[in-house]
Scaffold this active site. Structure first.
Site, PDB file in Angstrom:
ATOM      1  N   TYR A 146       1.052  -0.929  -0.504  1.00 47.46           N
ATOM      2  CA  TYR A 146      -0.132  -0.079   0.362  1.00 47.46           C
ATOM      3  C   TYR A 146       0.964   1.391   0.050  1.00 47.46           C
ATOM      4  CZ  TYR A 146      -3.418   4.234   1.672  1.00 47.46           C
ATOM      5  OH  TYR A 146      -3.727   4.836   1.914  1.00 47.46           O
ATOM      6  N   ARG A 153       2.100   7.040  -6.882  1.00 49.66           N
ATOM      7  CA  ARG A 153       0.434   7.641  -7.155  1.00 49.66           C
ATOM      8  C   ARG A 153       0.719   8.896  -7.077  1.00 49.66           C
ATOM      9  NH1 ARG A 153      -5.004   7.197  -3.549  1.00 49.66           N
ATOM     10  NH2 ARG A 153      -3.274   7.070  -1.662  1.00 49.66           N
ATOM     11  N   TYR A 204      -0.894  12.660   6.748  1.00 49.02           N
ATOM     12  CA  TYR A 204      -0.416  12.220   7.618  1.00 49.02           C
ATOM     13  C   TYR A 204       1.182  11.993   7.684  1.00 49.02           C
ATOM     14  CZ  TYR A 204      -4.549   9.557   6.776  1.00 49.02           C
ATOM     15  OH  TYR A 204      -5.970   9.191   7.460  1.00 49.02           O
ATOM     16  N   ARG A 217     -11.421  13.501   1.418  1.00 51.15           N
ATOM     17  CA  ARG A 217     -12.401  12.902   1.834  1.00 51.15           C
ATOM     18  C   ARG A 217     -13.712  12.918   1.464  1.00 51.15           C
ATOM     19  NH1 ARG A 217      -9.310   9.909   5.218  1.00 51.15           N
ATOM     20  NH2 ARG A 217      -8.166  10.768   6.883  1.00 51.15           N
ATOM     21  N   GLU A 323     -14.414  -0.675   6.063  1.00 53.79           N
ATOM     22  CA  GLU A 323     -14.428   0.285   5.156  1.00 53.79           C
ATOM     23  C   GLU A 323     -15.446   0.701   4.752  1.00 53.79           C
ATOM     24  OE1 GLU A 323     -10.144   1.909   3.859  1.00 53.79           O
ATOM     25  OE2 GLU A 323     -11.054   2.410   2.358  1.00 53.79           O
TER      26      GLU A 323
HETATM   27  C1  3EB Z   1      -7.856   6.018   5.582  1.00 50.01           C
HETATM   28  O1  3EB Z   1      -8.968   7.378   5.997  1.00 50.01           O
HETATM   29  C2  3EB Z   1      -8.080   4.703   5.363  1.00 50.01           C
HETATM   30  O2  3EB Z   1      -4.916   5.344  -0.321  1.00 50.01           O
HETATM   31  O3  3EB Z   1      -7.137   6.187  -1.888  1.00 50.01           O
HETATM   32  C3  3EB Z   1      -9.490   5.839   2.568  1.00 50.01           C
HETATM   33  C4  3EB Z   1      -9.591   5.981   1.116  1.00 50.01           C
HETATM   34  C5  3EB Z   1      -8.217   5.018   2.246  1.00 50.01           C
HETATM   35  C6  3EB Z   1      -8.728   5.799   0.222  1.00 50.01           C
HETATM   36  C7  3EB Z   1      -6.386   5.874  -0.525  1.00 50.01           C
HETATM   37  C8  3EB Z   1      -6.508   5.046   1.635  1.00 50.01           C
HETATM   38  C9  3EB Z   1      -6.889   5.776   0.336  1.00 50.01           C
HETATM   39  O4  3EB Z   1      -6.360   5.979   5.471  1.00 50.01           O
HETATM   40  C10 3EB Z   1      -7.703   4.185   4.270  1.00 50.01           C
END
Ligand code: 3EB
Length: 336
Positions: A146, A153, A204, A217, A323
């Site tokens: 991941y 990306r 992050y 989001r 999720e």
């Molecule tokens: C998160 O909130 C959970 O890498 O495209 C959620 C939606 C998550 C998209 C992405 C990752 C992605 O971090 C993981």
């Protein structure tokens, strides 16, 4: 140049539903923009307008179908599968990693190709991305797949100067190709939103990988008929921390709470009086034995009527078990 009288001519957008019909039956209709099917084995369908994700369905088999109110064109070009109406394009591809030196390179090449094609075809505004990749949690530390996916990306977005991140989902499946498919708009510029209770994923800290994930989001597409919200994959994360590691019900509560908070935040930002609730839900469950708990929680939080599709998929953090992503429509609010 957009003429003054053209600015109101934003076409109807799109509608999406789940169907128990087969993809082949659905594809007989000219008004279908795309069909997403589920089930083991992620490989090219060889048909434009049809993506298979490689994620097994838990419970009743359904596929997802996107209907267009206006004429659909479609085709396959350079291994890219595209379909479009006058406002939206769905574009995607399957990637066999063996054709590349590593996952990061494969993802970089794929995203670069896809973003370039959207611009060439004049659908430059990225709205929503779905990413399904095999063995998402394999590899240690920064080599976890991941994290390598996020790196590829991110490099592609930088390379293409794609600085507006779309809503997204990234989920793991058992085997086969990577599949990536995108929705992008032609004229209407989507708005992207963050969750006040969650640190933006693109911020992050380093502990989650060499490059933070490139997504918003939620994204909203608006026309004269209303607004459509595309919710990213949402999990049990507050700030940047996973809550209730390995506790399914605890994670489900936090996840549903995150969705409520986000929808309220978007409604207030857009000055919409009534906060909508999700109208189409996808639930990705790591362990199939949690299906019953997932169904019960979805019914409790969103009501018994809301269409929900339960899939077996691996979440990008090892400790996360569930999720949720989805869509909803906003009614006309006072602020329009
Ligand atoms: C998160 O909130 C959970 O890498 O495209 C959620 C939606 C998550 C998209 C992405 C990752 C992605 O971090 C993981």
């Amino acid at each position: 140049m957009v003429q003054p009288n053209q600015s109101l001519q934003i076409s109807p957008i799109i509608s999406c539903r789940y169907s128990s019909q087969t993809p082949d039956a659905l594809l007989k209709s000219d008004d279908v923009l795309t069909v997403i099917s589920f089930g083991q084995g992620c490989a090219p369908t060889k048909k434009s307008r049809h993506f298979n994700t490689g994620l097994p369905v838990l419970g009743k088999p359904l596929c997802e179908v996107w209907h267009s109110q206006t004429t659909v064109e479609h085709g396959i070009e350079d291994h890219c599968y595209w379909s479009s109406n006058e406002e939206l394009m769905c574009l995607g591809l399957w990637v066999n990693e063996r054709h590349y030196s590593d996952l990061k390179t494969a993802v970089f090449a794929s995203y670069t190709t896809l973003l370039q094609k959207l611009r060439d075809r004049n659908y430059p505004h990225l709205l929503r991305a779905w990413n399904y990749l095999p063995r998402i949690n394999h590899g240690d530390n920064d080599n976890e797949r991941y994290k390598q996916f996020c790196l590829g990306r991110h490099e592609a977005f930088s390379h293409c100067q794609q600085h507006h991140y779309p809503a997204a989902t990234a989920i793991g499946h058992g085997s086969g190709d990577i599949v990536i498919y995108l929705m992008a708009s032609r004229q209407t510029v989507p708005q992207h939103f963050e969750n006040p209770d969650q640190l933006s994923a693109f911020c992050y800290p380093r502990e989650y990988g060499p490059k933070s994930p490139s997504f918003a989001r939620a994204s909203v597409l608006q026309n004269q008929n209303g607004k459509q919200l595309y919710l990213s994959g949402t999990a049990s994360i507050h700030g940047h921390q996973s809550l209730h590691p390995n506790n399914f019900n605890g994670q489900m509560d936090v996840t549903c709470g995150n969705i409520n908070t986000l929808l309220q935040h978007v409604a207030s930002q857009l000055r919409v009086e009534t906060t909508p609730t999700l109208e189409l839900i996808k639930v990705y469950v790591r362990n199939r034995q949690d299906l019953n708990k997932a169904e019960a929680a979805i019914e409790q939080h969103f009501g018994p009527e809301v269409p929900a599709l339960f899939l077996q998929g691996d979440i990008c953090r090892q400790e996360l078990l569930v999720e949720i992503d989805g869509m909803c429509q906003f009614d006309h609010g006072t602020g329009q």
